[in-house]
Design a protein around this motif. Structure first.
Motif, short mmCIF file in Angstrom:
data_model
loop_
_atom_site.label_atom_id
_atom_site.label_comp_id
_atom_site.label_asym_id
_atom_site.label_seq_id
_atom_site.Cartn_x
_atom_site.Cartn_y
_atom_site.Cartn_z
N PRO A 295 77.82 91.21 20.78
CA PRO A 295 78.56 89.69 20.90
C PRO A 295 78.21 89.12 21.83
O PRO A 295 78.23 87.63 21.91
CB PRO A 295 80.05 90.11 21.20
N THR A 296 77.04 89.27 22.73
CA THR A 296 76.35 88.47 23.73
C THR A 296 75.16 87.94 23.49
O THR A 296 74.77 86.79 24.16
CB THR A 296 76.51 89.23 25.10
N THR A 297 74.47 88.68 22.97
CA THR A 297 72.87 88.18 22.78
C THR A 297 72.29 88.70 21.18
O THR A 297 72.83 89.66 20.80
CB THR A 297 72.24 88.92 23.68
N THR A 298 71.09 88.05 21.00
CA THR A 298 70.57 88.53 19.67
C THR A 298 69.45 89.63 20.12
O THR A 298 69.40 90.32 19.22
CB THR A 298 69.60 87.45 19.15
N PHE A 299 69.12 89.85 21.03
CA PHE A 299 68.18 90.93 21.42
C PHE A 299 68.28 91.12 23.01
O PHE A 299 68.51 90.37 23.70
CB PHE A 299 66.80 90.44 21.31
N VAL A 300 68.27 92.40 23.29
CA VAL A 300 68.22 92.82 24.73
C VAL A 300 67.04 92.50 25.29
O VAL A 300 66.03 92.89 25.05
CB VAL A 300 68.44 94.23 24.71
N GLU A 301 67.33 91.58 26.36
CA GLU A 301 66.25 90.90 27.19
C GLU A 301 65.15 92.03 27.55
O GLU A 301 63.97 91.79 27.79
CB GLU A 301 66.63 90.10 28.37
N TRP A 302 65.54 93.17 28.21
CA TRP A 302 64.71 94.11 28.76
C TRP A 302 64.05 94.93 27.84
O TRP A 302 63.10 95.73 28.01
CB TRP A 302 65.28 94.72 29.93
N ASP A 303 64.29 94.81 26.48
CA ASP A 303 63.71 95.79 25.48
C ASP A 303 62.48 94.88 25.10
O ASP A 303 62.25 93.90 25.27
CB ASP A 303 64.67 95.91 24.21
N GLU A 304 61.81 95.68 24.04
CA GLU A 304 60.50 95.17 23.47
C GLU A 304 60.60 95.21 21.94
O GLU A 304 61.05 96.42 21.62
CB GLU A 304 59.28 95.69 24.10
N ASN B 72 63.34 100.42 24.35
CA ASN B 72 64.04 100.13 25.67
C ASN B 72 62.88 100.08 26.84
O ASN B 72 61.62 100.17 26.41
CB ASN B 72 65.13 100.85 25.79
N ASP B 73 63.48 99.93 27.93
CA ASP B 73 62.58 99.88 29.03
C ASP B 73 61.99 101.00 29.38
O ASP B 73 60.91 100.91 30.37
CB ASP B 73 63.14 99.17 30.26
N ARG B 74 62.30 102.10 28.74
CA ARG B 74 61.71 103.47 28.92
C ARG B 74 60.86 103.83 27.77
O ARG B 74 60.24 104.97 27.78
CB ARG B 74 62.70 104.59 29.17
N GLY B 75 60.51 103.14 26.95
CA GLY B 75 59.64 103.21 25.77
C GLY B 75 60.42 104.12 24.78
O GLY B 75 59.64 104.79 23.83
N VAL B 76 61.64 104.22 24.79
CA VAL B 76 62.25 105.01 23.58
C VAL B 76 62.66 104.05 22.45
O VAL B 76 63.51 103.11 22.79
CB VAL B 76 63.52 105.81 24.33
N SER B 77 62.77 104.34 21.32
CA SER B 77 63.43 103.73 20.25
C SER B 77 64.54 103.65 20.27
O SER B 77 65.39 104.42 20.59
CB SER B 77 62.79 104.32 18.91
N VAL B 78 65.40 102.64 20.11
CA VAL B 78 66.39 102.18 20.12
C VAL B 78 67.42 102.58 19.04
O VAL B 78 68.65 103.06 19.08
CB VAL B 78 66.90 100.66 20.18
N TYR B 79 66.74 102.53 17.78
CA TYR B 79 67.56 102.89 16.57
C TYR B 79 66.94 104.13 16.15
O TYR B 79 67.61 104.79 14.91
CB TYR B 79 67.30 101.59 15.43
N GLY B 80 65.83 104.75 16.71
CA GLY B 80 65.80 106.17 16.29
C GLY B 80 64.58 106.26 15.41
O GLY B 80 63.78 107.28 15.31
N SER B 81 64.47 105.44 14.44
CA SER B 81 63.28 105.25 13.73
C SER B 81 62.84 103.78 13.51
O SER B 81 63.74 102.77 13.49
CB SER B 81 63.66 105.81 12.25
N ALA B 82 61.55 103.75 13.16
CA ALA B 82 61.21 102.29 12.86
C ALA B 82 61.28 101.84 11.30
O ALA B 82 61.34 102.79 10.55
CB ALA B 82 59.45 102.45 13.24
#
Length: 199
Positions: A57-66, A142-152
């Motif tokens: 509810p706060t942002t369209t994209f996590v600022e520190w993700d890529e 995320n900032d550790r290079g791990v996929s946020v959703y598990g698959s592309a």
């Protein structure tokens, strides 16, 4: 608390967060050429829109993700634009098989419509036998290079080896007959000229 209420609440949460689990849909895909199987070395151009779904509810994209875009096309070049409410806010021309869009370029209040416009060109990779290859892959990390959703999310096609047709080294019967006739005609002409000079 009533167990039925708990089940209803969990069901409602599942429905609410279902779009988030889908990742970042690739939409409005144009691929030229549009065939499912493409010979190695063939130039390919793709254009698409990546829809950014707010993770909360706060942002369209996590600022520190890529947002990580990648391809298996050779000699690949990109033209990428972040778009907020139909306004281009950043353009990133790039080359190579991986391009990263910083999260701060996509981070807005959730009432904004945010997307990424992608134009990609390159050539089909070399293969020894037909195989699937990724034209475009979209992944949030995320900032550790791990996929946020598990698959592309991927756009894939099949690469096939390019085969040259080898010319036959054995002359066909027709070619052999024509060659024999030409040799006989040349010999006959030689003897006629020789006979004409002696008489």
């Amino acid at each position: 608390m009533n167990p039925l209420r708990i089940i209803q609440a969990l069901f409602l949460l599942t429905i609410l967060f279902l779009p988030v689990l889908a990742g970042h849909p690739i939409e409005n895909i144009t691929l030229i050429p549009g065939a499912d199987s493409l010979p190695e070395g063939l130039p390919v151009n793709l254009s698409a829109t990546i829809r950014i779904i707010p993770p909360g509810p706060t942002t369209t994209f996590v600022e520190w993700d890529e947002l990580v875009l990648s391809t298996e096309l050779d000699n690949s070049h990109w033209d990428i634009a972040a778009i907020a409410d139909q306004r281009r806010v950043a353009v990133t021309p790039a080359e190579g098989q991986v391009v990263k869009v910083p999260g701060y370029l996509l981070s807005y209040s959730p009432d904004r419509q945010v997307s990424v416009s992608v134009s990609l060109g390159g050539t089909v990779p070399s293969v020894k036998e037909p195989r699937s290859f990724v034209v475009l892959s979209v992944d949030e990390q995320n900032d550790r290079g791990v996929s946020v959703y598990g698959s592309a999310d991927n756009v894939s096609r099949t690469a096939i080896p390019f085969t040259w047709s080898q010319p036959s080294t054995t002359p066909s019967p027709t070619q052999a007959a024509i060659s024999s006739v030409a040799v006989l005609a040349a010999l006959l002409g030689f003897f006629v000229l020789l006979w004409g000079k002696t008489h």
